[in-house]
Design a protein around this motif. Sequence first.
Motif, PDB file in Angstrom:
ATOM      1  N   GLN A 187      28.606 -14.515 -57.145  1.00 34.89           N
ATOM      2  CA  GLN A 187      28.851 -15.035 -55.803  1.00 34.89           C
ATOM      3  C   GLN A 187      27.544 -15.516 -55.169  1.00 34.89           C
ATOM      4  O   GLN A 187      27.499 -16.578 -54.540  1.00 34.89           O
ATOM      5  CB  GLN A 187      29.486 -13.923 -54.963  1.00 34.89           C
ATOM      6  CG  GLN A 187      30.036 -14.398 -53.637  1.00 34.89           C
ATOM      7  CD  GLN A 187      30.185 -13.240 -52.655  1.00 34.89           C
ATOM      8  OE1 GLN A 187      29.962 -12.081 -52.998  1.00 34.89           O
ATOM      9  NE2 GLN A 187      30.562 -13.557 -51.434  1.00 34.89           N
ATOM     10  N   LEU A 188      26.486 -14.725 -55.366  1.00 33.95           N
ATOM     11  CA  LEU A 188      25.176 -15.122 -54.843  1.00 33.95           C
ATOM     12  C   LEU A 188      24.721 -16.439 -55.452  1.00 33.95           C
ATOM     13  O   LEU A 188      24.237 -17.330 -54.752  1.00 33.95           O
ATOM     14  CB  LEU A 188      24.138 -14.059 -55.195  1.00 33.95           C
ATOM     15  CG  LEU A 188      23.805 -12.992 -54.189  1.00 33.95           C
ATOM     16  CD1 LEU A 188      22.596 -12.197 -54.659  1.00 33.95           C
ATOM     17  CD2 LEU A 188      23.512 -13.617 -52.832  1.00 33.95           C
ATOM     18  N   LEU A 196      26.637 -19.287 -53.933  1.00 36.81           N
ATOM     19  CA  LEU A 196      26.153 -19.564 -52.577  1.00 36.81           C
ATOM     20  C   LEU A 196      24.835 -20.325 -52.620  1.00 36.81           C
ATOM     21  O   LEU A 196      24.628 -21.286 -51.879  1.00 36.81           O
ATOM     22  CB  LEU A 196      25.947 -18.251 -51.822  1.00 36.81           C
ATOM     23  CG  LEU A 196      27.090 -17.794 -50.926  1.00 36.81           C
ATOM     24  CD1 LEU A 196      26.809 -16.403 -50.404  1.00 36.81           C
ATOM     25  CD2 LEU A 196      27.281 -18.758 -49.768  1.00 36.81           C
ATOM     26  N   ARG A 252      25.446 -23.914 -53.503  1.00 37.28           N
ATOM     27  CA  ARG A 252      25.989 -24.680 -52.374  1.00 37.28           C
ATOM     28  C   ARG A 252      24.898 -25.008 -51.369  1.00 37.28           C
ATOM     29  O   ARG A 252      24.834 -26.119 -50.848  1.00 37.28           O
ATOM     30  CB  ARG A 252      27.085 -23.881 -51.677  1.00 37.28           C
ATOM     31  CG  ARG A 252      28.360 -23.840 -52.468  1.00 37.28           C
ATOM     32  CD  ARG A 252      29.449 -23.306 -51.591  1.00 37.28           C
ATOM     33  NE  ARG A 252      30.684 -23.157 -52.331  1.00 37.28           N
ATOM     34  CZ  ARG A 252      31.841 -22.829 -51.771  1.00 37.28           C
ATOM     35  NH1 ARG A 252      31.887 -22.625 -50.475  1.00 37.28           N
ATOM     36  NH2 ARG A 252      32.923 -22.717 -52.487  1.00 37.28           N
ATOM     37  N   ILE A 253      24.047 -24.003 -51.099  1.00 33.73           N
ATOM     38  CA  ILE A 253      22.980 -24.222 -50.120  1.00 33.73           C
ATOM     39  C   ILE A 253      22.014 -25.286 -50.622  1.00 33.73           C
ATOM     40  O   ILE A 253      21.604 -26.172 -49.868  1.00 33.73           O
ATOM     41  CB  ILE A 253      22.269 -22.884 -49.821  1.00 33.73           C
ATOM     42  CG1 ILE A 253      23.183 -22.046 -48.929  1.00 33.73           C
ATOM     43  CG2 ILE A 253      20.917 -23.107 -49.164  1.00 33.73           C
ATOM     44  CD1 ILE A 253      22.699 -20.657 -48.660  1.00 33.73           C
ATOM     45  N   LEU A 282      23.610 -28.640 -50.163  1.00 32.96           N
ATOM     46  CA  LEU A 282      23.594 -29.037 -48.751  1.00 32.96           C
ATOM     47  C   LEU A 282      22.198 -29.508 -48.353  1.00 32.96           C
ATOM     48  O   LEU A 282      22.045 -30.533 -47.695  1.00 32.96           O
ATOM     49  CB  LEU A 282      24.019 -27.862 -47.864  1.00 32.96           C
ATOM     50  CG  LEU A 282      25.517 -27.549 -47.841  1.00 32.96           C
ATOM     51  CD1 LEU A 282      25.777 -26.200 -47.199  1.00 32.96           C
ATOM     52  CD2 LEU A 282      26.262 -28.639 -47.082  1.00 32.96           C
ATOM     53  N   ARG A 283      21.160 -28.757 -48.770  1.00 30.66           N
ATOM     54  CA  ARG A 283      19.781 -29.127 -48.434  1.00 30.66           C
ATOM     55  C   ARG A 283      19.455 -30.489 -48.992  1.00 30.66           C
ATOM     56  O   ARG A 283      18.837 -31.315 -48.327  1.00 30.66           O
ATOM     57  CB  ARG A 283      18.810 -28.096 -49.038  1.00 30.66           C
ATOM     58  CG  ARG A 283      18.818 -26.778 -48.343  1.00 30.66           C
ATOM     59  CD  ARG A 283      17.397 -26.351 -47.941  1.00 30.66           C
ATOM     60  NE  ARG A 283      17.452 -25.207 -47.049  1.00 30.66           N
ATOM     61  CZ  ARG A 283      17.530 -23.958 -47.485  1.00 30.66           C
ATOM     62  NH1 ARG A 283      17.503 -23.701 -48.770  1.00 30.66           N
ATOM     63  NH2 ARG A 283      17.596 -22.958 -46.624  1.00 30.66           N
ATOM     64  N   ALA A 331      24.151 -11.916 -49.690  1.00 36.24           N
ATOM     65  CA  ALA A 331      25.246 -12.890 -49.599  1.00 36.24           C
ATOM     66  C   ALA A 331      25.633 -13.129 -48.144  1.00 36.24           C
ATOM     67  O   ALA A 331      25.894 -14.258 -47.735  1.00 36.24           O
ATOM     68  CB  ALA A 331      26.451 -12.410 -50.406  1.00 36.24           C
ATOM     69  N   LEU A 346      23.038 -15.409 -46.677  1.00 37.49           N
ATOM     70  CA  LEU A 346      23.143 -16.758 -47.229  1.00 37.49           C
ATOM     71  C   LEU A 346      24.368 -17.488 -46.691  1.00 37.49           C
ATOM     72  O   LEU A 346      24.346 -18.690 -46.475  1.00 37.49           O
ATOM     73  CB  LEU A 346      23.193 -16.716 -48.761  1.00 37.49           C
ATOM     74  CG  LEU A 346      21.883 -16.387 -49.458  1.00 37.49           C
ATOM     75  CD1 LEU A 346      22.068 -16.352 -50.967  1.00 37.49           C
ATOM     76  CD2 LEU A 346      20.809 -17.403 -49.101  1.00 37.49           C
ATOM     77  N   GLU A 347      25.448 -16.717 -46.471  1.00 32.72           N
ATOM     78  CA  GLU A 347      26.674 -17.334 -45.964  1.00 32.72           C
ATOM     79  C   GLU A 347      26.412 -17.936 -44.574  1.00 32.72           C
ATOM     80  O   GLU A 347      26.867 -19.041 -44.273  1.00 32.72           O
ATOM     81  CB  GLU A 347      27.795 -16.288 -45.918  1.00 32.72           C
ATOM     82  CG  GLU A 347      29.110 -16.744 -45.330  1.00 32.72           C
ATOM     83  CD  GLU A 347      29.718 -17.942 -46.051  1.00 32.72           C
ATOM     84  OE1 GLU A 347      29.440 -18.124 -47.245  1.00 32.72           O
ATOM     85  OE2 GLU A 347      30.465 -18.704 -45.411  1.00 32.72           O
ATOM     86  N   GLU A 391      23.548 -18.984 -43.473  1.00 32.83           N
ATOM     87  CA  GLU A 391      22.704 -20.148 -43.714  1.00 32.83           C
ATOM     88  C   GLU A 391      23.546 -21.337 -44.187  1.00 32.83           C
ATOM     89  O   GLU A 391      23.361 -22.471 -43.744  1.00 32.83           O
ATOM     90  CB  GLU A 391      21.653 -19.775 -44.776  1.00 32.83           C
ATOM     91  CG  GLU A 391      20.826 -20.917 -45.317  1.00 32.83           C
ATOM     92  CD  GLU A 391      19.784 -21.415 -44.327  1.00 32.83           C
ATOM     93  OE1 GLU A 391      19.791 -20.920 -43.188  1.00 32.83           O
ATOM     94  OE2 GLU A 391      18.990 -22.296 -44.698  1.00 32.83           O
ATOM     95  N   ARG A 392      24.494 -21.045 -45.058  1.00 31.32           N
ATOM     96  CA  ARG A 392      25.354 -22.110 -45.579  1.00 31.32           C
ATOM     97  C   ARG A 392      26.165 -22.750 -44.452  1.00 31.32           C
ATOM     98  O   ARG A 392      26.266 -23.974 -44.360  1.00 31.32           O
ATOM     99  CB  ARG A 392      26.314 -21.553 -46.639  1.00 31.32           C
ATOM    100  CG  ARG A 392      27.072 -22.624 -47.405  1.00 31.32           C
ATOM    101  CD  ARG A 392      28.161 -22.021 -48.268  1.00 31.32           C
ATOM    102  NE  ARG A 392      29.225 -21.407 -47.467  1.00 31.32           N
ATOM    103  CZ  ARG A 392      30.172 -22.084 -46.836  1.00 31.32           C
ATOM    104  NH1 ARG A 392      30.211 -23.389 -46.925  1.00 31.32           N
ATOM    105  NH2 ARG A 392      31.090 -21.457 -46.129  1.00 31.32           N
TER     106      ARG A 392
END
Lengths: 107, 271
Positions: free
Chosen positions: A89-90, A93, A96-97, A100-101, B106, B109-110, B112-113
């Motif tokens: 999951q990390l 994430l 995805r980040i 997005l960046r 997590a 980060l969520e 941040e996302r």
Amino acid sequence: MVVLSLTGCASDPAPTEQLRLTEQALAQAKAVGADEQVAELAMAEAKLLQAQSAMQRDAFKEARVLAEQAELDARLAEARVLTQKSQDQLNELNNRINRLRKQLGEL
Amino acid sequence: MNARIPLLGGVLSALLLSGCAGSQQQSSNEALEAARSSFQAVKENSDVLRSAPKDVIRAGESLARADRLSSYWGSTDDVSHYAYLSQRYSEIAGQNSALNLNQERAAKLELERQRLQLALREAKLLSVQEQSNWLEEQMVSLATSETERGLVMTLGDVLFDAGQANLKASANRTVLKLVQFLQLNPRRVVRIEGYTDSRGDKLENLELSRARAQTVADVLIDLGIDSKRIEVQGHGESFPVAENASAMGRAQNRRVEIVFSDEQGRLGLAR
């Protein structure tokens, strides 16, 4: 000595409760997705089988030892699977980040 | 002399016994040492102590029990057993601590996302407003057509970098429209299908078509569409919409199609 240890064995109560706990721990590990790929789950299943057959022979001490180990094997398998899932999951994430960046940087 | 023979026998069998017991002794000592060092490691790790105190305590209790038993003669099996349990408790504590740390990260980060997602949405809206006039003409193929597969939207090749899976900034408007449409129709799901022309390696084409479809899916997800609503498929050079003989035909074949489900979320069968 021999007599003592024999009576020691015979006076060991049947570890019915421990076997129930072990079965429960195994079921829980499977419920979170542990399978034969997780080494500790395979160990737990093998030991539970041995413990059950020891019960049949009234070898209660042997059954208890095996069942106690199997319970912790199963709990470790469960913890490993959950930790792996949280790691996945990390990673997702982080992906995805990063995406997005990157997109924000391109605008 | 005669009297010494049974004595000798006794010594021999004692030796044999101790030899056997000796190897068991050794393995139980090793198990005990391993359990001790595992426990030492988790005990000194403040993260583990914080997230799995019970397992650390149990590791310590089992270890103490193994330690006590190791001073009794003939209890090597029990020593090994409790050392094993202690070792397991330490390992479980370690895993639970890693899990806890991952979950904490997590959560951060969520947030941040979500922040980045919002920023991206605003930025894209802004850039669309600024460019909307001439973008209208630049947009090459944003065509929605009703086919036997349902509602299909085609994203043309020009929206991608040549031979690559990256979407160009000029795709923003189409993508935003898509997101808007999906937000207004929360029950609809989509299947994103990638296609290429017939030039080049078949497998690479299949790979590229899938990667392009996935890129579109990723952007939708980044803009807040639930990934469960999106299927992705690559078809490579299959199902051309034009002949591959001319450059124009090939350009038409290089595309990403978005197949929409009906309002109940039922998608037509995949090709």
